[in-house]
Enzyme design. Structure first.
Site, PDB file in Angstrom:
ATOM      1  N   GLU A 258       0.885  -1.163   0.000  1.00  0.00           N
ATOM      2  CA  GLU A 258       0.000   0.000   0.000  1.00  0.00           C
ATOM      3  C   GLU A 258       0.916   1.203   0.000  1.00  0.00           C
ATOM      4  O   GLU A 258       1.558   1.502   1.003  1.00  0.00           O
ATOM      5  CB  GLU A 258      -0.875   0.006   1.264  1.00  0.00           C
ATOM      6  CG  GLU A 258      -1.802  -1.186   1.383  1.00  0.00           C
ATOM      7  CD  GLU A 258      -2.794  -1.273   0.244  1.00  0.00           C
ATOM      8  OE1 GLU A 258      -3.038  -0.254  -0.423  1.00  0.00           O
ATOM      9  OE2 GLU A 258      -3.293  -2.375   0.001  1.00  0.00           O
ATOM     10  N   CYS A 297      -2.922   8.549   3.481  1.00  0.00           N
ATOM     11  CA  CYS A 297      -2.659   7.984   2.158  1.00  0.00           C
ATOM     12  C   CYS A 297      -3.851   8.202   1.243  1.00  0.00           C
ATOM     13  O   CYS A 297      -3.707   8.166   0.036  1.00  0.00           O
ATOM     14  CB  CYS A 297      -2.368   6.505   2.290  1.00  0.00           C
ATOM     15  SG  CYS A 297      -3.655   5.616   3.171  1.00  0.00           S
TER      16      CYS A 297
HETATM   17  P1  NAP Z   1       8.462   5.199   4.163  1.00  0.00           P
HETATM   18  O1  NAP Z   1       9.594   6.088   4.409  1.00  0.00           O
HETATM   19  O2  NAP Z   1       8.408   4.457   2.906  1.00  0.00           O
HETATM   20  O3  NAP Z   1       8.410   4.208   5.410  1.00  0.00           O
HETATM   21  C1  NAP Z   1       7.436   3.232   5.528  1.00  0.00           C
HETATM   22  C2  NAP Z   1       7.924   2.107   6.408  1.00  0.00           C
HETATM   23  O4  NAP Z   1       9.015   1.446   5.777  1.00  0.00           O
HETATM   24  C3  NAP Z   1       8.469   2.589   7.750  1.00  0.00           C
HETATM   25  O5  NAP Z   1       8.105   1.638   8.732  1.00  0.00           O
HETATM   26  C4  NAP Z   1       9.963   2.594   7.524  1.00  0.00           C
HETATM   27  O6  NAP Z   1      10.681   2.450   8.721  1.00  0.00           O
HETATM   28  C5  NAP Z   1      10.103   1.371   6.671  1.00  0.00           C
HETATM   29  N1  NAP Z   1      11.330   1.306   5.917  1.00  0.00           N
HETATM   30  C6  NAP Z   1      11.975   2.307   5.303  1.00  0.00           C
HETATM   31  N2  NAP Z   1      13.064   1.827   4.676  1.00  0.00           N
HETATM   32  C7  NAP Z   1      13.107   0.506   4.926  1.00  0.00           C
HETATM   33  C8  NAP Z   1      13.991  -0.544   4.582  1.00  0.00           C
HETATM   34  N3  NAP Z   1      15.055  -0.326   3.832  1.00  0.00           N
HETATM   35  N4  NAP Z   1      13.737  -1.781   5.032  1.00  0.00           N
HETATM   36  C9  NAP Z   1      12.647  -2.032   5.792  1.00  0.00           C
HETATM   37  N5  NAP Z   1      11.780  -1.081   6.163  1.00  0.00           N
HETATM   38  C10 NAP Z   1      11.997   0.182   5.720  1.00  0.00           C
HETATM   39  O7  NAP Z   1       7.076   5.971   4.266  1.00  0.00           O
HETATM   40  P2  NAP Z   1       6.647   6.997   5.397  1.00  0.00           P
HETATM   41  O8  NAP Z   1       7.307   8.290   5.091  1.00  0.00           O
HETATM   42  O9  NAP Z   1       6.775   6.422   6.741  1.00  0.00           O
HETATM   43  O10 NAP Z   1       5.086   7.089   5.109  1.00  0.00           O
HETATM   44  C11 NAP Z   1       4.536   8.055   4.273  1.00  0.00           C
HETATM   45  C12 NAP Z   1       4.189   7.453   2.948  1.00  0.00           C
HETATM   46  O11 NAP Z   1       3.370   6.311   3.113  1.00  0.00           O
HETATM   47  C13 NAP Z   1       3.399   8.394   2.084  1.00  0.00           C
HETATM   48  O12 NAP Z   1       3.958   8.410   0.832  1.00  0.00           O
HETATM   49  C14 NAP Z   1       2.001   7.805   2.064  1.00  0.00           C
HETATM   50  O13 NAP Z   1       1.270   8.060   0.891  1.00  0.00           O
HETATM   51  C15 NAP Z   1       2.247   6.365   2.254  1.00  0.00           C
HETATM   52  N6  NAP Z   1       1.112   5.704   2.896  1.00  0.00           N
HETATM   53  C16 NAP Z   1       0.351   4.853   2.186  1.00  0.00           C
HETATM   54  C17 NAP Z   1      -0.720   4.206   2.785  1.00  0.00           C
HETATM   55  C18 NAP Z   1      -1.591   3.244   2.044  1.00  0.00           C
HETATM   56  O14 NAP Z   1      -2.390   2.568   2.666  1.00  0.00           O
HETATM   57  N7  NAP Z   1      -1.468   3.135   0.744  1.00  0.00           N
HETATM   58  C19 NAP Z   1      -0.997   4.458   4.121  1.00  0.00           C
HETATM   59  C20 NAP Z   1      -0.207   5.345   4.816  1.00  0.00           C
HETATM   60  C21 NAP Z   1       0.862   5.958   4.190  1.00  0.00           C
HETATM   61  P3  NAP Z   1      11.401   3.707   9.411  1.00  0.00           P
HETATM   62  O15 NAP Z   1      10.339   4.659   9.779  1.00  0.00           O
HETATM   63  O16 NAP Z   1      12.086   3.118  10.572  1.00  0.00           O
HETATM   64  O17 NAP Z   1      12.334   4.266   8.381  1.00  0.00           O
END
Ligand code: NAP
Length: 673
Positions: A258, A297
């Site tokens: 997602e 999101c």
């Molecule tokens: P993100 O930077 O992609 O992080 C998401 C998750 O992935 C976090 O738990 C992060 O952990 C983890 N992560 C990052 N790099 C990783 C790696 N190399 N290996 C394993 N895990 C890793 O996204 P975000 O900034 O937290 O969230 C915002 C984004 O999420 C927005 O773009 C939004 O649109 C999207 N979103 C989508 C939905 C949906 O249902 N489609 C819902 C909510 C949000 P850390 O925090 O520890 O880095």
């Protein structure tokens, strides 16, 4: 607030990361809330613990037993919700925002619990579709079944809904019978850890069922196998990195993503200023920009309006947004709190600049406004306008994950469809119209690009759950840019965590495997009427054979006059004969059902409390006047709902005097357990 060090929950014990802790600041003023880290954890051992301890324990339970655990988990979250609300503020969220996260999360557990008990069997195997006949004599049949994956579900969650985001994934996973390892986003991990801790302290789940990583996932991905599943929520960038991990690709690890998307909302061509739909559109766009400071999101990033109404939309939105009080999320008169962190705010500012560089201009809000609290990650709502949405990719591609939206014009429905689809796939799209034709044309043209679409207007606004709310019973997810997956959707979401297998064998073998009576499978004829037996006394396959009765022409005429059903096939011999289906007048299907009940019902009050429905009804052979009918009533499946009630599913088979099947159906009754 005292700074806490967050703990990992690995192999059923709480452990602190041993090095390189990260600081998590408060969104409100930048003060330190918690430290987090997962250094020193043996991630391979965690996965093995889930596979060897959690999985077998969960798989021993039935769907209903697991569903009851979900309910209990929801209850403990609700009982201790105030502890979570206190932490919620540090994420920048108001109490109203927190309600979506915390109580919305518990509500998702309740919803899956109730779906599980209503729609899944009280058994270990889920049937997919009907029995497929593969042979003339019926000794070789096929049935698709679902069983739980025997690995672990790795949940990687986004920062914006630390509780809901965790629970909406845990609910279908646990219901499926699969253990989970949860990795919350670091920025709000203290809230996820607190909710997780509440569930562990309640001691509801078996050992190994859930584990928690607060910090990086180390080499966890290197240890994944084809029985594991990764369920990811976050940015497209991280999703791409994880789904192309060599182990994920080599082992065909299931990957549910997602990710971000550019959700749109459309003001219908009929929704001129002054109509209720125009006002509803303005309200919804403003709400989606400001709830959770736009860090949703599902938030509306692109608001499209007929070109001639765009100025009116801009004025109305700017006026409404100007009334948004941005400030301390703890204050009661605050409408919108802070973004999760200074770095998130800076990222949103950079995205706004990107949109400006692509030709959009700010028409409301100042991204560089002074924060109401020193050190806080505040940003007022910012509205942009793109007059040439065809001249730039950025407005359909660049996601400022904050209180930001871009308005843009469209010419006609075809143009609106093309613009909406230019986002290359989104989670949700809403349309504000009172015109069924506009809704039909738009949805048929755009549905393939969007996971959920809602049409809002004066008739449903009072009851609508709104553009931005994913619901546990509906799918959440979208194609392409949105990640190409689905979550939730009731039982559909449970199946992501299960394997579908086609089983081929005799009906008896299929019955044994599925813990259900299967037509053609073994029956055990009983001599005590089954309506006199409690659910614990009834056994799967117990069969009651009724006496037979003859159906006369007088019965058919009486039934026709009594009910008013004088369809030609029952009343007109010549016409019935002339039809390609019948040889003459036939008994009504409903007459057969009524006579069947008359044959198998035992009338006195007893363990069977009520008939609650019929399913899978098929009329297979016509019943002609003077034919006779008899019934075999077999216990197909049973499920206890509570101490007072349960449901028995009976296979009803109606035969004629030649032992041909006249009708079959499932009868559902409410019973005393
Ligand atoms: P993100 O930077 O992609 O992080 C998401 C998750 O992935 C976090 O738990 C992060 O952990 C983890 N992560 C990052 N790099 C990783 C790696 N190399 N290996 C394993 N895990 C890793 O996204 P975000 O900034 O937290 O969230 C915002 C984004 O999420 C927005 O773009 C939004 O649109 C999207 N979103 C989508 C939905 C949906 O249902 N489609 C819902 C909510 C949000 P850390 O925090 O520890 O880095």
């Amino acid at each position: 607030m005292k700074t806490s060090q967050l703990l990992n929950y690995e192999r059923d014990r709480w452990t602190a990361g041993d090095s390189a802790l990260s600081d998590i600041p408060s969104a409100i003023d930048g003060s330190l809330v918690a430290r987090t880290g997962s250094g020193g954890i043996d991630f391979g051992a965690m996965l093995n613990h889930a596979r060897e301890v959690g999985g077998p324990a969960l798989r021993q339970l039935t769907f209903h037993e697991r569903a009851r655990m979900l309910k209990a988990l929801g209850q403990v979250i609700m009982a201790r919700k105030e502890e979570l609300y206190e932490l919620n503020y540090f994420t920048g969220a108001t109490r109203k925002d927190g309600w979506i996260d915390i109580e919305g999360g518990a509500g998702t557990l309740f919803s899956f619990s109730s779906k599980g008990r209503r729609e899944l069997p009280d058994a270990h195997v889920l049937l997919d579709g009907q029995l497929e006949g593969l042979s003339k004599q019926g000794t070789f049949v096929g049935q698709h079944i679902y069983t739980p994956l025997q690995g672990a579900a790795v949940h990687i969650n986004a920062f914006n809904f630390p509780v809901w985001g965790m629970l909406e994934k845990l609910a279908p996973t646990i219901l499926a019978g699969v253990p989970a390892i949860v990795k919350p986003a670091s920025a709000t991990a203290y809230l996820a850890e607190a909710a997780f801790r509440i569930m562990i302290e309640a001691n509801i789940l078996p050992a190994g069922a859930i584990q928690l990583i607060v910090g990086g996932v180390g080499d966890l991905f290197d240890h994944l196998t084809g029985q594991d599943i990764v369920s990811f929520t976050g940015s497209a960038h991280t999703a791409l990195k994880l789904r192309t991990h060599p182990t994920v690709m080599r082992e065909s690890v299931r990957f549910v993503a997602e990710q971000d998307s550019l959700n749109a909302s459309l003001l219908g061509p009929d929704a001129a200023p002054g109509t209720p739909e125009f006002d509803l559109f303005i309200k919804e766009v403003a709400t989606e920009m400001t709830v959770k400071a736009g860090q949703k999101c599902t938030a509306i990033r692109r608001a499209m309006a007929p070109a001639q109404y765009l100025d009116a939309v801009e004025r109305a939105l700017a006026e409404r947004l100007a009334r948004t009080k941005v400030g301390d999320p703890r204050a009661e008169d605050t409408h919108m709190g802070a973004l999760v962190s200074i770095s998130q705010r800076d990222d949103v500012r950079a995205r706004i600049r990107e949109l400006e560089a692509a030709g959009a201009r700010i028409v409301a809000g100042n991204p560089d406004a002074e924060p109401p609290i020193e050190g806080g990650a505040f940003l007022p709502p910012v509205l942009l306008r793109a007059d040439d949405p065809w001249g730039t990719d950025a407005v359909h591609d660049c996601e400022p994950f904050g209180p930001v939206s871009t308005i843009m014009p469209y010419r006609d429905i075809a143009d609106a469809i093309a613009l909406a689809n230019r986002g290359r796939g989104s989670l949700v799209l809403s349309m504000f119209t009172h015109s069924p034709e506009a809704a039909r044309d738009f949805i048929q043209g755009a549905a393939a690009y969007h996971g959920r679409m809602l049409v809002l207007n004066r008739d449903n606004t009072a009851e609508s759950t709104g553009h931005g709310s994913p619901l546990p019973v509906l799918v959440h997810g979208g194609p392409g840019r949105a990640g190409g997956s689905e979550e939730m959707g009731g039982v559909r979401g449970v199946k992501h965590y299960m394997q579908r297998t086609a089983i081929q064998s005799t009906p008896a073998m299929i019955a044994a495997v599925t813990e259900q009576y299967i037509p053609g499978g073994p029956k055990h004829v009983i001599d005590v009427h089954p309506f006199r037996l409690t659910m614990s006394e009834l056994q799967i396959g117990d069969t009651w054979k009724t006496a037979s009765r003859t159906v006369t022409i007088a019965d058919i005429e009486h039934f026709a006059q009594f009910t008013g059903d004088t369809f030609y096939a029952h009343m007109d011999q010549e016409a019935a004969k002339a039809s390609p289906i019948f040889e003459g007048r036939v008994a009504h299907g409903y007459l057969i059902l009524s006579f069947a009940a008359g044959l198998f019902v035992d009338p006195d009050p007893g363990p069977v409390l009520a008939n609650t429905g019929l399913e899978n009804l098929r009329f297979l052979t016509p019943l002609y006047p003077s034919d006779s009918m008899r019934v075999e009533l077999t216990v197909r499946a049973k499920s206890i709902k509570s101490e007072e009630t349960g449901q028995v599913r009976w296979a009803v088979e109606v035969f004629n005097q030649k032992d041909e099947l006249v009708a079959t159906y499932d009868l559902l009754t409410e019973n005393v357990p």
